[in-house]
Every structure is written in structure tokens, then in C-alpha cells.
Design a protein around this motif. Sequence first.
Motif, PDB file in Angstrom:
ATOM      1  N   TRP A  45       0.868  -1.168   0.000  1.00 55.08           N
ATOM      2  CA  TRP A  45       0.000   0.000   0.000  1.00 55.08           C
ATOM      3  C   TRP A  45       0.905   1.218   0.000  1.00 55.08           C
ATOM      4  O   TRP A  45       1.982   1.200   0.608  1.00 55.08           O
ATOM      5  CB  TRP A  45      -0.895   0.024   1.229  1.00 55.08           C
ATOM      6  N   CYS A  46       0.492   2.260  -0.659  1.00 55.62           N
ATOM      7  CA  CYS A  46       1.249   3.507  -0.662  1.00 55.62           C
ATOM      8  C   CYS A  46       0.392   4.576  -0.003  1.00 55.62           C
ATOM      9  O   CYS A  46      -0.760   4.785  -0.399  1.00 55.62           O
ATOM     10  CB  CYS A  46       1.598   3.926  -2.094  1.00 55.62           C
ATOM     11  N   THR A  47       0.955   5.233   1.010  1.00 58.13           N
ATOM     12  CA  THR A  47       0.205   6.293   1.680  1.00 58.13           C
ATOM     13  C   THR A  47      -0.073   7.464   0.737  1.00 58.13           C
ATOM     14  O   THR A  47      -0.973   8.256   0.999  1.00 58.13           O
ATOM     15  CB  THR A  47       0.952   6.793   2.933  1.00 58.13           C
ATOM     16  N   GLU A  48       0.671   7.546  -0.348  1.00 58.47           N
ATOM     17  CA  GLU A  48       0.411   8.548  -1.386  1.00 58.47           C
ATOM     18  C   GLU A  48      -0.255   7.868  -2.585  1.00 58.47           C
ATOM     19  O   GLU A  48       0.160   8.007  -3.737  1.00 58.47           O
ATOM     20  CB  GLU A  48       1.717   9.247  -1.779  1.00 58.47           C
ATOM     21  N   TRP A  49      -1.317   7.151  -2.320  1.00 61.52           N
ATOM     22  CA  TRP A  49      -2.035   6.357  -3.310  1.00 61.52           C
ATOM     23  C   TRP A  49      -2.510   7.193  -4.497  1.00 61.52           C
ATOM     24  O   TRP A  49      -2.635   6.691  -5.600  1.00 61.52           O
ATOM     25  CB  TRP A  49      -3.224   5.638  -2.656  1.00 61.52           C
ATOM     26  N   TRP A  50      -2.758   8.473  -4.284  1.00 58.10           N
ATOM     27  CA  TRP A  50      -3.313   9.344  -5.322  1.00 58.10           C
ATOM     28  C   TRP A  50      -2.332   9.646  -6.452  1.00 58.10           C
ATOM     29  O   TRP A  50      -2.727  10.204  -7.466  1.00 58.10           O
ATOM     30  CB  TRP A  50      -3.814  10.653  -4.704  1.00 58.10           C
ATOM     31  N   ILE A  51      -1.043   9.264  -6.317  1.00 62.10           N
ATOM     32  CA  ILE A  51      -0.094   9.498  -7.412  1.00 62.10           C
ATOM     33  C   ILE A  51      -0.026   8.302  -8.362  1.00 62.10           C
ATOM     34  O   ILE A  51       0.757   8.317  -9.313  1.00 62.10           O
ATOM     35  CB  ILE A  51       1.320   9.862  -6.893  1.00 62.10           C
ATOM     36  N   HIS A  52      -0.841   7.287  -8.124  1.00 61.25           N
ATOM     37  CA  HIS A  52      -0.829   6.056  -8.919  1.00 61.25           C
ATOM     38  C   HIS A  52      -2.113   5.955  -9.744  1.00 61.25           C
ATOM     39  O   HIS A  52      -3.184   5.696  -9.191  1.00 61.25           O
ATOM     40  CB  HIS A  52      -0.707   4.839  -8.005  1.00 61.25           C
ATOM     41  N   PRO A  93       2.353  -7.496  -4.820  1.00 63.78           N
ATOM     42  CA  PRO A  93       3.740  -7.011  -4.920  1.00 63.78           C
ATOM     43  C   PRO A  93       4.092  -6.465  -6.312  1.00 63.78           C
ATOM     44  O   PRO A  93       4.964  -5.618  -6.442  1.00 63.78           O
ATOM     45  CB  PRO A  93       4.585  -8.247  -4.602  1.00 63.78           C
ATOM     46  N   ASP A  94       3.393  -6.914  -7.348  1.00 68.63           N
ATOM     47  CA  ASP A  94       3.618  -6.374  -8.690  1.00 68.63           C
ATOM     48  C   ASP A  94       2.463  -5.483  -9.139  1.00 68.63           C
ATOM     49  O   ASP A  94       2.287  -5.211 -10.315  1.00 68.63           O
ATOM     50  CB  ASP A  94       3.848  -7.503  -9.699  1.00 68.63           C
ATOM     51  N   GLY A  95       1.680  -4.992  -8.188  1.00 68.62           N
ATOM     52  CA  GLY A  95       0.521  -4.155  -8.483  1.00 68.62           C
ATOM     53  C   GLY A  95       0.876  -2.675  -8.595  1.00 68.62           C
ATOM     54  O   GLY A  95       2.030  -2.297  -8.813  1.00 68.62           O
ATOM     55  N   PHE A  97       1.375  -0.374  -6.545  1.00 72.71           N
ATOM     56  CA  PHE A  97       2.327   0.199  -5.595  1.00 72.71           C
ATOM     57  C   PHE A  97       3.664  -0.540  -5.581  1.00 72.71           C
ATOM     58  O   PHE A  97       4.421  -0.469  -4.622  1.00 72.71           O
ATOM     59  CB  PHE A  97       1.709   0.206  -4.195  1.00 72.71           C
ATOM     60  N   ARG A  98       3.981  -1.232  -6.669  1.00 74.93           N
ATOM     61  CA  ARG A  98       5.190  -2.068  -6.709  1.00 74.93           C
ATOM     62  C   ARG A  98       6.476  -1.290  -6.495  1.00 74.93           C
ATOM     63  O   ARG A  98       7.456  -1.839  -6.016  1.00 74.93           O
ATOM     64  CB  ARG A  98       5.240  -2.854  -8.011  1.00 74.93           C
ATOM     65  N   ALA A  99       6.519  -0.020  -6.843  1.00 72.92           N
ATOM     66  CA  ALA A  99       7.743   0.768  -6.682  1.00 72.92           C
ATOM     67  C   ALA A  99       7.801   1.484  -5.334  1.00 72.92           C
ATOM     68  O   ALA A  99       8.734   2.229  -5.070  1.00 72.92           O
ATOM     69  CB  ALA A  99       7.864   1.779  -7.813  1.00 72.92           C
ATOM     70  N   CYS A 100       6.828   1.259  -4.467  1.00 73.15           N
ATOM     71  CA  CYS A 100       6.757   1.950  -3.180  1.00 73.15           C
ATOM     72  C   CYS A 100       7.174   1.028  -2.044  1.00 73.15           C
ATOM     73  O   CYS A 100       6.991  -0.182  -2.123  1.00 73.15           O
ATOM     74  CB  CYS A 100       5.330   2.446  -2.931  1.00 73.15           C
ATOM     75  N   ARG A 101       7.705   1.623  -1.007  1.00 72.08           N
ATOM     76  CA  ARG A 101       8.066   0.886   0.201  1.00 72.08           C
ATOM     77  C   ARG A 101       7.625   1.703   1.409  1.00 72.08           C
ATOM     78  O   ARG A 101       7.780   2.927   1.413  1.00 72.08           O
ATOM     79  CB  ARG A 101       9.578   0.669   0.309  1.00 72.08           C
TER      80      ARG A 101
END
Length: 129
Positions: A45-52, A93-95, A97-101
Motif C-alpha cells: 500500500w502507498c500512503t500517497e495512493w493518489w499518485i498512482h 507485490p507487482d501491483g 504500488f510495486r515501486a513503493c516501500r
Amino acid sequence: MTRTPKADTSLDQQPPLYPTLDSWVTGYFTPMFLHRVGDGTRQRWCTEWWIHPEAIGRLTLLWTTWETARCDPSLKAAWWNDLDHHLPLLLAPDGAFRACRPQTTEQAGIHAPAELPLAEPAPLGYQET
């Protein structure tokens, strides 16, 4: 026999409970479904989901259909089916948010939209063959 029309319970008659995608994600989706995300190895999950863009598309679909199902209980099972389809794709993991940690005590979080693959424009007339 005369039938009385069913009352219209559509969103045209009821305002949305969550008026924006952001309010639905932070007020309903995140607390309800993201308690299992953990360390980000199996689900991301990315807390900055809106950039995806993919996340915006999937979450918008889930939000609008959730609002519709809220007003029409006969649609709730279909909404859960939609969620069961989109949630694993979104958090994979390949969805999206794959580039986010997530941030840890050892390192800062990474919030990066995945690079888009290149696509050449189709030549004129390619569908005519």
C-alpha cells in the motif's frame, strides 16, 4: 393487480456518504481493509495512493459502486465480488504500488509511481486488414 413502483434509492435521491474519493479511502477503505498489509512483502500500500493512476481507477470504481450498493442493498454482494477482484490486484507485490516501500525505522519510505511501459502509436489503417 396494480403494482406500486419501487422507491428510487439511487444516488440521485441520496447524497453520497463520502463525497470524494479521498474521504472514502481515508474514512472507510483504509481502516476497513488495510489492517493486513503489514511490512509490504506480500501486500503493498502507498500512503500517497493518489499518485498512482491504476490505484485511482480501481479505488474510484470501488468507491462509486460502494455508494450505489449502500443505497441499494441488492447490490452489496456484487460490490464484495468487485472488492475481492480488485483488492488483490491493487495490493499485489507487482501491483500499482510495486515501486513503493513503507517507511521503517531504518529507512525512509519510497513513494513512486511505477514507470509506464512505452507504446508506439499504431500505424494508420492497422485495423483494416
